[in-house]
Design a protein around this motif. Structure first.
Motif, PDB file in Angstrom:
ATOM      1  N   TYR A 275       0.913  -1.320   0.110  1.00 40.24           N
ATOM      2  CA  TYR A 275       0.180   0.113  -0.036  1.00 40.24           C
ATOM      3  C   TYR A 275       0.800   1.131  -0.133  1.00 40.24           C
ATOM      4  CZ  TYR A 275      -3.038   3.833   1.774  1.00 40.24           C
ATOM      5  OH  TYR A 275      -3.262   5.057   2.206  1.00 40.24           O
TER       6      TYR A 275
ATOM      7  N   SER B 191     -18.554  11.418   0.328  1.00 37.02           N
ATOM      8  CA  SER B 191     -18.121  10.288   0.874  1.00 37.02           C
ATOM      9  C   SER B 191     -17.250  10.665   2.086  1.00 37.02           C
ATOM     10  CB  SER B 191     -17.184   9.892  -0.256  1.00 37.02           C
ATOM     11  OG  SER B 191     -17.674   9.474  -1.467  1.00 37.02           O
TER      12      SER B 191
ATOM     13  N   ASP C 192      -7.955   7.575   1.875  1.00 35.98           N
ATOM     14  CA  ASP C 192      -8.775   6.789   2.717  1.00 35.98           C
ATOM     15  C   ASP C 192      -9.310   5.479   2.390  1.00 35.98           C
ATOM     16  OD1 ASP C 192      -8.111   8.785   4.733  1.00 35.98           O
ATOM     17  OD2 ASP C 192     -10.019   9.422   4.786  1.00 35.98           O
ATOM     18  N   GLN C 193      -9.960   5.641   1.140  1.00 38.31           N
ATOM     19  CA  GLN C 193     -10.700   4.525   0.602  1.00 38.31           C
ATOM     20  C   GLN C 193      -9.705   3.476   0.149  1.00 38.31           C
ATOM     21  OE1 GLN C 193     -13.183   6.318  -2.766  1.00 38.31           O
ATOM     22  NE2 GLN C 193     -14.760   6.786  -1.458  1.00 38.31           N
ATOM     23  N   ALA C 194      -8.524   3.761  -0.678  1.00 34.94           N
ATOM     24  CA  ALA C 194      -7.497   3.054  -0.968  1.00 34.94           C
ATOM     25  C   ALA C 194      -6.765   2.250   0.204  1.00 34.94           C
ATOM     26  CB  ALA C 194      -6.454   3.823  -1.653  1.00 34.94           C
ATOM     27  N   GLU C 195      -6.698   2.885   1.570  1.00 36.57           N
ATOM     28  CA  GLU C 195      -6.430   1.991   2.666  1.00 36.57           C
ATOM     29  C   GLU C 195      -7.153   1.391   3.228  1.00 36.57           C
ATOM     30  OE1 GLU C 195      -4.293   3.351   6.723  1.00 36.57           O
ATOM     31  OE2 GLU C 195      -5.499   4.595   5.970  1.00 36.57           O
ATOM     32  N   GLN C 196      -8.549   1.584   3.327  1.00 31.92           N
ATOM     33  CA  GLN C 196      -9.515   0.681   3.634  1.00 31.92           C
ATOM     34  C   GLN C 196      -9.681  -0.630   2.780  1.00 31.92           C
ATOM     35  OE1 GLN C 196     -13.262   3.111   3.570  1.00 31.92           O
ATOM     36  NE2 GLN C 196     -12.583   3.991   5.575  1.00 31.92           N
ATOM     37  N   LYS C 197      -9.332  -0.311   1.381  1.00 25.64           N
ATOM     38  CA  LYS C 197      -9.406  -1.450   0.269  1.00 25.64           C
ATOM     39  C   LYS C 197      -8.335  -2.572   0.654  1.00 25.64           C
ATOM     40  CE  LYS C 197      -9.594  -2.622  -4.429  1.00 25.64           C
ATOM     41  NZ  LYS C 197      -9.628  -2.045  -5.838  1.00 25.64           N
ATOM     42  N   ALA C 198      -7.155  -1.899   1.019  1.00 26.20           N
ATOM     43  CA  ALA C 198      -6.087  -2.808   1.146  1.00 26.20           C
ATOM     44  C   ALA C 198      -6.063  -3.425   2.572  1.00 26.20           C
ATOM     45  CB  ALA C 198      -4.594  -1.655   1.418  1.00 26.20           C
ATOM     46  N   ARG C 199      -6.409  -2.810   3.522  1.00 26.66           N
ATOM     47  CA  ARG C 199      -6.776  -3.417   4.767  1.00 26.66           C
ATOM     48  C   ARG C 199      -7.955  -4.729   4.612  1.00 26.66           C
ATOM     49  NH1 ARG C 199      -5.987   0.063   9.913  1.00 26.66           N
ATOM     50  NH2 ARG C 199      -4.387   1.427   9.126  1.00 26.66           N
ATOM     51  N   ALA C 200      -9.016  -4.376   3.894  1.00 28.97           N
ATOM     52  CA  ALA C 200      -9.775  -5.384   3.487  1.00 28.97           C
ATOM     53  C   ALA C 200      -9.225  -6.608   2.920  1.00 28.97           C
ATOM     54  CB  ALA C 200     -11.363  -4.774   2.789  1.00 28.97           C
ATOM     55  N   GLN C 201      -8.356  -6.307   2.018  1.00 26.96           N
ATOM     56  CA  GLN C 201      -7.676  -7.238   1.279  1.00 26.96           C
ATOM     57  C   GLN C 201      -6.614  -8.220   2.214  1.00 26.96           C
ATOM     58  OE1 GLN C 201      -6.210  -5.241  -2.074  1.00 26.96           O
ATOM     59  NE2 GLN C 201      -7.935  -5.368  -3.314  1.00 26.96           N
TER      60      GLN C 201
END
Length: 160
Positions: free
Chosen positions: A102, A136, A144-153
């Motif tokens: 990330y 949003s 923030d969205q990219a970080e949330q997506k990375a954590r979810a993955q």
């Protein structure tokens, strides 16, 4: 380490941390003590290993919440064994690999729009026309969205 009871000062000195740090770790549920007849905190020698694991994990960026969850996953909340450490470090390594990926992506795209709503960059009209990202949330929405997506993955691999 034949002595079964350690004072706060002895543990702090041996671990290279402040007494207040020991108290904080105890408040956070990372270590345990008991009180002697004089109402002084006492620790078992195994607390040294728990504190060593805490310090090692923190050095590589593992949060205290993540460390606490890892400790709670051990049977009877025991002090990590060599085998436990191998599993904990493997899980944390996967998590850190995700964070590194990330951060590399973030570094490589840092000059681009972050969705903050400033509308001052030439790319903002492309990525965030009329500040539509404000719906949003506030701040750097795309980051923030990219970080949330990375954590979810990461989550499925961290629980294996």
């Amino acid at each position: 380490m034949a002595e079964a009871i350690w004072s706060v000062g002895k543990v702090a000195k041996r671990c290279g941390i402040k007494v207040s740090t020991l108290h904080f770790y105890e408040q956070q549920g990372l270590i345990q003590s008991w009180r002697n007849a004089g109402n002084q905190r006492r620790y078992k020698p195994e607390v040294l290993r728990r504190i060593s694991v805490i310090k090692a994990a923190q050095k590589v960026g593992v949060s205290l919440d993540e460390i606490k969850r890892a400790f709670e996953s051990l049977p009877n909340n025991r002090t990590p064994t060599v085998e436990d450490w191998q599993q904990l470090s493997k899980n944390w390594q996967q998590m850190l690999d995700g964070r590194i990926a990330y951060l590399q992506k973030l570094r490589n795209n840092l000059a681009g729009c972050i969705g903050c709503g400033c509308l001052s960059m030439t790319s903002c009209p492309l990525y965030n026309p009329d500040d539509k990202l404000a719906e949003s949330g506030s701040g750097p929405v795309l980051l923030d969205q990219a970080e949330q997506k990375a954590r979810a993955q990461q989550e499925p691999s961290a629980s294996s």
